[in-house]
Design a protein around this motif. Structure first.
Motif, mmCIF file in Angstrom:
data_model
loop_
_atom_site.group_PDB
_atom_site.id
_atom_site.type_symbol
_atom_site.label_atom_id
_atom_site.label_comp_id
_atom_site.label_asym_id
_atom_site.label_seq_id
_atom_site.Cartn_x
_atom_site.Cartn_y
_atom_site.Cartn_z
ATOM 1 N N LYS A 164 -25.383 55.269 42.134
ATOM 2 C CA LYS A 164 -24.402 54.972 42.684
ATOM 3 C C LYS A 164 -23.746 53.762 42.939
ATOM 4 O O LYS A 164 -24.012 52.889 43.716
ATOM 5 N N SER A 165 -22.453 53.107 43.140
ATOM 6 C CA SER A 165 -21.820 52.039 42.717
ATOM 7 C C SER A 165 -21.488 51.826 44.310
ATOM 8 O O SER A 165 -21.304 50.897 45.190
ATOM 9 N N VAL A 166 -20.419 52.812 44.418
ATOM 10 C CA VAL A 166 -19.755 52.991 46.227
ATOM 11 C C VAL A 166 -20.799 53.863 46.778
ATOM 12 O O VAL A 166 -21.741 54.166 46.544
ATOM 13 N N ILE A 167 -21.043 53.132 48.152
ATOM 14 C CA ILE A 167 -21.862 53.622 49.003
ATOM 15 C C ILE A 167 -21.486 53.967 50.097
ATOM 16 O O ILE A 167 -20.429 53.305 50.948
ATOM 17 N N HIS A 168 -21.820 55.793 50.802
ATOM 18 C CA HIS A 168 -20.787 55.809 51.523
ATOM 19 C C HIS A 168 -21.675 55.256 52.774
ATOM 20 O O HIS A 168 -23.049 56.658 52.976
ATOM 21 N N ASP A 169 -21.019 54.880 53.992
ATOM 22 C CA ASP A 169 -21.507 55.090 55.262
ATOM 23 C C ASP A 169 -21.059 55.360 56.447
ATOM 24 O O ASP A 169 -20.233 55.017 56.565
ATOM 25 N N LEU A 170 -21.758 56.266 57.258
ATOM 26 C CA LEU A 170 -21.124 57.372 57.823
ATOM 27 C C LEU A 170 -19.480 57.744 56.901
ATOM 28 O O LEU A 170 -19.054 58.382 56.737
ATOM 29 N N ASP A 171 -18.377 56.257 57.842
ATOM 30 C CA ASP A 171 -16.748 56.675 58.174
ATOM 31 C C ASP A 171 -16.055 55.406 57.003
ATOM 32 O O ASP A 171 -15.406 56.108 56.618
ATOM 33 N N LEU A 172 -17.513 54.380 56.298
ATOM 34 C CA LEU A 172 -16.890 53.748 55.501
ATOM 35 C C LEU A 172 -17.954 53.951 53.864
ATOM 36 O O LEU A 172 -18.730 54.213 53.884
ATOM 37 N N HIS A 173 -16.645 53.154 53.072
ATOM 38 C CA HIS A 173 -17.186 52.934 51.545
ATOM 39 C C HIS A 173 -17.865 51.408 51.499
ATOM 40 O O HIS A 173 -16.621 50.998 52.164
ATOM 41 N N PHE A 174 -18.129 50.909 50.536
ATOM 42 C CA PHE A 174 -19.244 49.993 50.441
ATOM 43 C C PHE A 174 -19.879 50.113 48.831
ATOM 44 O O PHE A 174 -19.688 50.186 47.790
ATOM 45 N N ILE A 175 -18.832 48.570 48.601
ATOM 46 C CA ILE A 175 -19.452 48.086 46.714
ATOM 47 C C ILE A 175 -20.192 47.030 47.276
ATOM 48 O O ILE A 175 -19.818 46.407 47.754
ATOM 49 N N ILE A 176 -21.416 46.617 46.757
ATOM 50 C CA ILE A 176 -22.161 45.574 47.353
ATOM 51 C C ILE A 176 -22.463 45.107 46.034
ATOM 52 O O ILE A 176 -23.042 45.492 44.900
ATOM 53 N N TYR A 177 -22.310 43.537 45.399
ATOM 54 C CA TYR A 177 -22.725 42.582 44.699
ATOM 55 C C TYR A 177 -23.584 41.593 45.225
ATOM 56 O O TYR A 177 -23.753 41.526 46.281
ATOM 57 N N PRO A 178 -24.760 41.418 43.756
ATOM 58 C CA PRO A 178 -24.781 39.964 44.218
ATOM 59 C C PRO A 178 -23.975 38.833 44.466
ATOM 60 O O PRO A 178 -23.129 38.760 43.786
ATOM 61 N N TRP A 179 -23.902 37.697 45.205
ATOM 62 C CA TRP A 179 -23.278 36.531 45.746
ATOM 63 C C TRP A 179 -23.265 35.894 44.547
ATOM 64 O O TRP A 179 -24.485 35.468 43.882
ATOM 65 N N PHE A 180 -22.431 35.759 43.696
ATOM 66 C CA PHE A 180 -22.019 34.491 43.093
ATOM 67 C C PHE A 180 -20.904 33.595 43.636
ATOM 68 O O PHE A 180 -19.953 33.629 44.305
#
Length: 178
Positions: free
Chosen positions: A101-117
């Motif tokens: 999954k790209s959308v990461i659910h952590d407690l009450d929030l959702h994140f999408i993480i990318y390599p830094w460019f």
């Protein structure tokens, strides 16, 4: 009241335990520095996070927008399309995945993480013809793709009258955009 005080944005309090927990869960290392806000992001918060495993761009999705599973699925579809672009030779930054999954659910929030460019920001009206041509080539490649994903709706086409199109083409020719 001055302009700055009217338009100042509040930077959210950073919970380092939460960030460390999130990156430990994802096996992306331990924080080396405090996460810092990144300029941009009208609807969501963007963060630069540096860990022992690397540097990442983290999109913290706005909880008032991510209210249903259908919305999460839309973000997943967007990341799937981004991966197709990359595999087709179209420049694209794709998210990291966790448990597929790209959308990461952590407690009450959702994140999408990318390599830094690292990149540079262009000022309004400062894109050269050379760069505009490069953008046009990328857009052409995108439009030539045959995306056949079950989750995508069939495209809806607008019909434009020939005189209106002729006028736009003439303007583009006069401005040397073709």
């Amino acid at each position: 009241m001055d302009f700055v005080s009217i338009h100042a944005t509040k930077v959210p309090q950073i919970d380092l335990n939460r960030w460390n927990g999130l990156f430990a869960k994802l096996q992306l290392g331990k924080l080396l520095t405090q996460p810092s806000r990144v300029e941009g992001g009208l609807l969501h918060s963007m963060w630069c996070v540096e860990t022992s495993q690397g540097k990442f761009a983290v999109k913290e999705l706005n909880p008032s927008i991510v209210t249903t599973e259908a919305i999460v699925n839309s973000y997943e579809l967007t990341e799937e399309i981004s991966n197709i672009f990359l595999k087709s030779g179209i420049p694209s930054v794709t998210s990291l995945k966790w448990k597929e999954k790209s959308v990461i659910h952590d407690l009450d929030l959702h994140f999408i993480i990318y390599p830094w460019f690292s990149s540079e920001k262009f000022q309004k009206n400062s894109v050269s013809k050379f760069r505009a041509d490069k953008i046009a080539v990328i857009l052409a490649k995108i439009h030539l793709l045959n995306l056949s994903l079950a989750a995508l709706e069939a495209p809806k086409w607008d019909l434009h009258e020939t005189p209106a199109l002729d006028k736009k083409i003439q303007i583009a020719l006069e401005q040397d955009h073709v």
